[in-house]
Design a protein around this motif. Sequence first.
Motif, PDB file in Angstrom:
ATOM      1  N   SER A 189      -5.976  -0.627   9.611  1.00  0.00           N
ATOM      2  CA  SER A 189      -6.933   0.465   9.746  1.00  0.00           C
ATOM      3  C   SER A 189      -6.714   1.467   8.611  1.00  0.00           C
ATOM      4  CB  SER A 189      -6.761   1.167  11.095  1.00  0.00           C
ATOM      5  OG  SER A 189      -5.509   1.836  11.131  1.00  0.00           O
ATOM      6  N   LYS A 190      -7.588   2.463   8.569  1.00  0.00           N
ATOM      7  CA  LYS A 190      -7.467   3.511   7.559  1.00  0.00           C
ATOM      8  C   LYS A 190      -6.245   4.393   7.794  1.00  0.00           C
ATOM      9  CE  LYS A 190     -12.373   3.848   6.400  1.00  0.00           C
ATOM     10  NZ  LYS A 190     -13.557   4.730   6.266  1.00  0.00           N
ATOM     11  N   ASP A 191      -5.655   4.301   8.972  1.00  0.00           N
ATOM     12  CA  ASP A 191      -4.486   5.128   9.294  1.00  0.00           C
ATOM     13  C   ASP A 191      -3.165   4.406   8.989  1.00  0.00           C
ATOM     14  OD1 ASP A 191      -6.181   7.123  10.251  1.00  0.00           O
ATOM     15  OD2 ASP A 191      -6.257   6.190  12.249  1.00  0.00           O
ATOM     16  N   ALA A 192      -3.240   3.290   8.295  1.00  0.00           N
ATOM     17  CA  ALA A 192      -2.024   2.519   8.006  1.00  0.00           C
ATOM     18  C   ALA A 192      -1.041   3.363   7.203  1.00  0.00           C
ATOM     19  CB  ALA A 192      -2.382   1.256   7.235  1.00  0.00           C
ATOM     20  N   ASP A 193       0.232   3.255   7.555  1.00  0.00           N
ATOM     21  CA  ASP A 193       1.275   4.045   6.909  1.00  0.00           C
ATOM     22  C   ASP A 193       2.047   3.153   5.935  1.00  0.00           C
ATOM     23  OD1 ASP A 193       3.122   5.883   6.132  1.00  0.00           O
ATOM     24  OD2 ASP A 193       4.189   5.980   8.073  1.00  0.00           O
ATOM     25  N   LEU A 194       1.828   3.372   4.640  1.00  0.00           N
ATOM     26  CA  LEU A 194       2.511   2.588   3.620  1.00  0.00           C
ATOM     27  C   LEU A 194       3.661   3.361   2.985  1.00  0.00           C
ATOM     28  CD1 LEU A 194      -0.171   0.922   3.908  1.00  0.00           C
ATOM     29  CD2 LEU A 194       0.071   0.369   1.488  1.00  0.00           C
ATOM     30  N   ARG A 195       4.036   4.521   3.577  1.00  0.00           N
ATOM     31  CA  ARG A 195       5.061   5.337   2.948  1.00  0.00           C
ATOM     32  C   ARG A 195       6.406   4.623   2.783  1.00  0.00           C
ATOM     33  NH1 ARG A 195       4.799  10.763   6.367  1.00  0.00           N
ATOM     34  NH2 ARG A 195       4.435   9.168   7.981  1.00  0.00           N
ATOM     35  N   PRO A 196       6.869   3.842   3.778  1.00  0.00           N
ATOM     36  CA  PRO A 196       8.153   3.140   3.560  1.00  0.00           C
ATOM     37  C   PRO A 196       8.110   2.185   2.367  1.00  0.00           C
ATOM     38  CG  PRO A 196       7.572   3.157   5.883  1.00  0.00           C
ATOM     39  CD  PRO A 196       6.367   3.665   5.144  1.00  0.00           C
ATOM     40  N   ILE A 197       6.986   1.512   2.196  1.00  0.00           N
ATOM     41  CA  ILE A 197       6.868   0.567   1.076  1.00  0.00           C
ATOM     42  C   ILE A 197       6.834   1.323  -0.245  1.00  0.00           C
ATOM     43  CG2 ILE A 197       5.370  -1.176   0.016  1.00  0.00           C
ATOM     44  CD1 ILE A 197       4.467  -1.934   2.850  1.00  0.00           C
ATOM     45  N   VAL A 198       6.033   2.402  -0.288  1.00  0.00           N
ATOM     46  CA  VAL A 198       5.928   3.185  -1.521  1.00  0.00           C
ATOM     47  C   VAL A 198       7.277   3.790  -1.886  1.00  0.00           C
ATOM     48  CG1 VAL A 198       4.851   5.208  -2.572  1.00  0.00           C
ATOM     49  CG2 VAL A 198       3.479   3.677  -1.152  1.00  0.00           C
ATOM     50  N   GLN A 199       7.998   4.295  -0.875  1.00  0.00           N
ATOM     51  CA  GLN A 199       9.308   4.904  -1.148  1.00  0.00           C
ATOM     52  C   GLN A 199      10.318   3.866  -1.627  1.00  0.00           C
ATOM     53  OE1 GLN A 199      10.280   6.851   2.543  1.00  0.00           O
ATOM     54  NE2 GLN A 199       8.762   8.497   2.262  1.00  0.00           N
ATOM     55  N   PRO A 204      10.533  -7.733   0.482  1.00  0.00           N
ATOM     56  CA  PRO A 204      10.865  -8.459   1.721  1.00  0.00           C
ATOM     57  C   PRO A 204      11.760  -7.684   2.679  1.00  0.00           C
ATOM     58  CG  PRO A 204      11.106  -9.886  -0.193  1.00  0.00           C
ATOM     59  CD  PRO A 204      10.932  -8.490  -0.712  1.00  0.00           C
ATOM     60  N   ASN A 205      12.470  -6.675   2.194  1.00  0.00           N
ATOM     61  CA  ASN A 205      13.400  -5.924   3.037  1.00  0.00           C
ATOM     62  C   ASN A 205      12.798  -4.645   3.607  1.00  0.00           C
ATOM     63  OD1 ASN A 205      15.566  -7.740   2.690  1.00  0.00           O
ATOM     64  ND2 ASN A 205      15.998  -6.877   0.670  1.00  0.00           N
ATOM     65  N   VAL A 206      11.494  -4.451   3.422  1.00  0.00           N
ATOM     66  CA  VAL A 206      10.797  -3.291   3.969  1.00  0.00           C
ATOM     67  C   VAL A 206       9.815  -3.789   5.035  1.00  0.00           C
ATOM     68  CG1 VAL A 206       9.350  -1.297   3.448  1.00  0.00           C
ATOM     69  CG2 VAL A 206      10.979  -2.137   1.745  1.00  0.00           C
ATOM     70  N   PRO A 207       9.739  -3.147   6.197  1.00  0.00           N
ATOM     71  CA  PRO A 207       8.766  -3.571   7.213  1.00  0.00           C
ATOM     72  C   PRO A 207       7.353  -3.612   6.643  1.00  0.00           C
ATOM     73  CG  PRO A 207      10.292  -1.989   8.136  1.00  0.00           C
ATOM     74  CD  PRO A 207      10.575  -2.033   6.665  1.00  0.00           C
ATOM     75  N   GLY A 208       6.696  -4.761   6.751  1.00  0.00           N
ATOM     76  CA  GLY A 208       5.351  -4.938   6.213  1.00  0.00           C
ATOM     77  C   GLY A 208       5.325  -5.307   4.745  1.00  0.00           C
ATOM     78  N   GLY A 209       6.479  -5.267   4.100  1.00  0.00           N
ATOM     79  CA  GLY A 209       6.506  -5.560   2.669  1.00  0.00           C
ATOM     80  C   GLY A 209       6.215  -6.999   2.330  1.00  0.00           C
ATOM     81  N   GLU A 210       6.431  -7.907   3.297  1.00  0.00           N
ATOM     82  CA  GLU A 210       6.167  -9.322   3.012  1.00  0.00           C
ATOM     83  C   GLU A 210       4.682  -9.607   2.818  1.00  0.00           C
ATOM     84  OE1 GLU A 210       6.260  -8.628   7.435  1.00  0.00           O
ATOM     85  OE2 GLU A 210       7.537  -8.140   5.727  1.00  0.00           O
TER      86      GLU A 210
END
Length: 726
Positions: free
Chosen positions: A443-453, A504-510
Amino acid sequence: MTTETAREDGLLAGLARFCHRRRRLVLLLWIAGVLAVAFAGFGFGAASDNDFSGSGSESAKAQKLIERHFPEQQGDTLTLAVKADRGIDDPAVRRKIEKVVATLDASPVTGPVVSPYRNPALVTKDRRIARTTIPLTSQNVKASEVRPLVTAVKDASGGGVAFGLGGDMAQKAETPGQGPGEAVGVLAAAVILFIAFGSLVAMGLPIVTALMAIVGGIALMKLVGYVFPAPDFTVVVSALIGLGVGIDYALFIVTRYKEALRDGDAPEAATVKAVTTAGHAVLFAGTTVVIALLGLVAMGQRLMTGVAIAASVTVLVTMVAAVTLLPAFLGFAGHRINSLRLPRRTSRADRHDPARPSRTRRTRRTPAERWAALVQRRPWVAAVLAGTGLLVLAAPTLSMRLSLPDASVQPHDRSSYASYRILSEGFGPGYGAPFVFAAPVASKDADLRPIVQAVAGTDGIASVTPPQISADGRAAVFMAFPKTGYQDEATPRLVHELRDDVLPNVPGGEDVHLGGPNAVTIDFSDAVSARLPYMIAIVLALSLVLLVALVRSVTIALQAAVMNLLSIGAAYGVLVAIVQWGWLGTALGFPTSMPVTSWVPMMMFPILFGLSMDYEVFLISRVREEYVRTGETRTAVARGLARTAKVITAAAGIMIAVFTTSLLGPDVAVKQIGLGMSVAVLVDATIVRLVLVPAVMELCGKANWWMPGRRTNPQAAPSPKEPAAV
C-alpha cells in the motif's frame, strides 16, 4: 577419377561456369539485388537496441517494476551541470545560467526545466556548482534533435562559467560518425593488393567484390534486425569483419586464378579451377567464421544473439559474392587480369615463382622455405620461445576488468565529459553512477525506512534519497549514490555487497531489486564473465569437427585449436595493457585508461577464432597437398609455407589495415575491438604461422596425420597435375 576432376564436375564447378558464361546476367542481378536490399535496409531497417539489461538479471527486474508502476518516469533525460568560479549568485553569472536554462526549456524535445535557483538541493553548499535534470518529451527523440542543445550549452561556457550537458542522448548527439576509417582501410587494402598483384585490375576485383557484398550484407542485416535486434555498434563491427574477410576471400580466389592462367589454362578453366579449389576453402573458412559467430548465442544475451546473426549475415553475403560475383568479374577480365601493371624489373624470384608447378620450380629454395628449414632444425627451441612469448603477452588477461563506456572515458573536449567532471567535483564521483532500488509494496503506507537506513549505513554509500511510492500504491523506488564512480573497481563490489549481504538481512529486503544504468553494466559484465567459457568450449568443439573433416587429421585440428587460443589470449593481454593499464593508450586514441568494454572480448573470440581457422585452412591445405605428393612432413611444411606465405601475408596485412583504421573513429569500444583484432591477426600471421606451425609439425612428424580408423598415412604417388588445394 582424380580429386581435381571430381571437383571440376561438381556443383561449384557448374556454378563457376555459369557465372563466367552468364557474367552480364550475374552482374546485373547483383547490382539490382544490392540496390533493392540497400533501399529497403537503409531506408526502413530496424532501429538499434542498446538495452543490455537482459531478462532475468536483478537490474532487469528493477527496470520492469519501474516501467510498470512509474510510467511518468520513463524516457531519457539530460543533465545540465554548471560551475561558476565566482559562484552562481553573481548577477552576471546568474543571467548566463538562466539564459541557458531558458534555451533548454524552450526546446520542443524537452519537458519543463527546473532552475537550480528554485531548489537548494541542486546546488552545492559553496554555491559554486549547480545541476538540473531536463526530461525529454519522448523516447523517440533523435540525437540530431538534441545536438543543437549540446551546441548551445558548449557555446555558453566562458567568462569563469563552465557548462556541461550530460546523458545518453547528449553523448550520442556530440559523438561524430565513424569518420574516414573504412575508407582508409579500403585504401590501405588497395595498396597491399597492388603490391601483391602488381596490377590495378587484379587489385580492383577483390575490393569491388567486397564492397558490393558489404553494402548488401549490412542492408540485409538491418532488415533482420526486426527479428533479432542488435546494438548500434553492430554495423561498424560487421563492416570491419565484412571488409576484411570479403577482400581476403576474393584475394585467395584471384591468386589461384592467376596461377591457373600461368599454367596455361584458358580463362574459363582458370575460373573453374580457382572456385573449385580456393573457392571451396573460402566456403569452408566462411562457414567456420559463421559457426564461431553463432557461438555468441551461447552467451544467453538477447542482443548478443542479434550481433551474431547480423555479423553472420554479412559474412554469408561475402561468401556468396566470392563464388558468384567474383567469377563473373573474372569472366570480364580474362587474360587482362594483369593489365595496368606496376612498372618493375622482373627478378629471378619472379621468374621462378614458388606457386608454379613442380616441373618449373627452381632448385634453389625460396626465403620462406629457408625460414621453415631454420625453424625445423631447432623445433624445440622455436616452439618454446614462441609459446613463451605468447604466454607473456597473454598474462595481463588475468587482470582484465569489464565495463561499458560512460561519460568519464569520453574525449575531454566533449560536453558530456564536462558534465561528468563538474558533477563529480560538486556532488561526488558516484553521482553519475546511482543505484536505483525498486520494490513491490502492499500500500501507499508501506514503511521502507529500515531498508533505506540499511543501505545508507553501508560503507561506500554517500547518500540516499527518500523512498517514493507509485500512484497505484504497488511499488516504491529510492536512489543511493556511491562514493565511487562508474568505472571504479570498488563499485561492482559494493553492488554485490548490497545484494548479497545487506538487503537479505533486512525485513522485506529480499523483495528489493537493485537496478539503474550502473547495475545494468555490472550485471552484463558478470554474465559475460560467467558464460564466456561456455561459448569458447562450443566454438572450439564445432570448429574442431569442421577442421577434422577438412584436413582429415585430429592432430592438426588440435594443434590449430591450441595455437588459436594462444594468439587470441595474446590479443586479450595486449588489449588489457593498452586500454586498462594505459600503456600507449593516449597515443592510440584512448582518452584515459578504462576497463575493457564488456562485449569486446566476447565478440573478439568467435571472430578471431574463425579468422585464424581461415589461415589454418589455407596453409594446412597446401601442406597436406605436398605431403600427399611427397610423403615427407618436413618437405611438405616448407613447401606449403612457401606456397602460401605471400598470399597469407597479404591477407593478414589487409585485415590489420582494416581493423587498425577503427582507431581513427570516435567510439572507444570500437577502437578496442579493432585494436584487439589487429594484434591477434599480426600475432597469428607471424609467431603462429611462421614459427609455431613449422616447429610443432616438425616435432609431431607422421603423427600430424593421425586419424582414428586410418591404417596408413595420406600418401600418394607424385602426380604431374597439381592437386586441388588452396
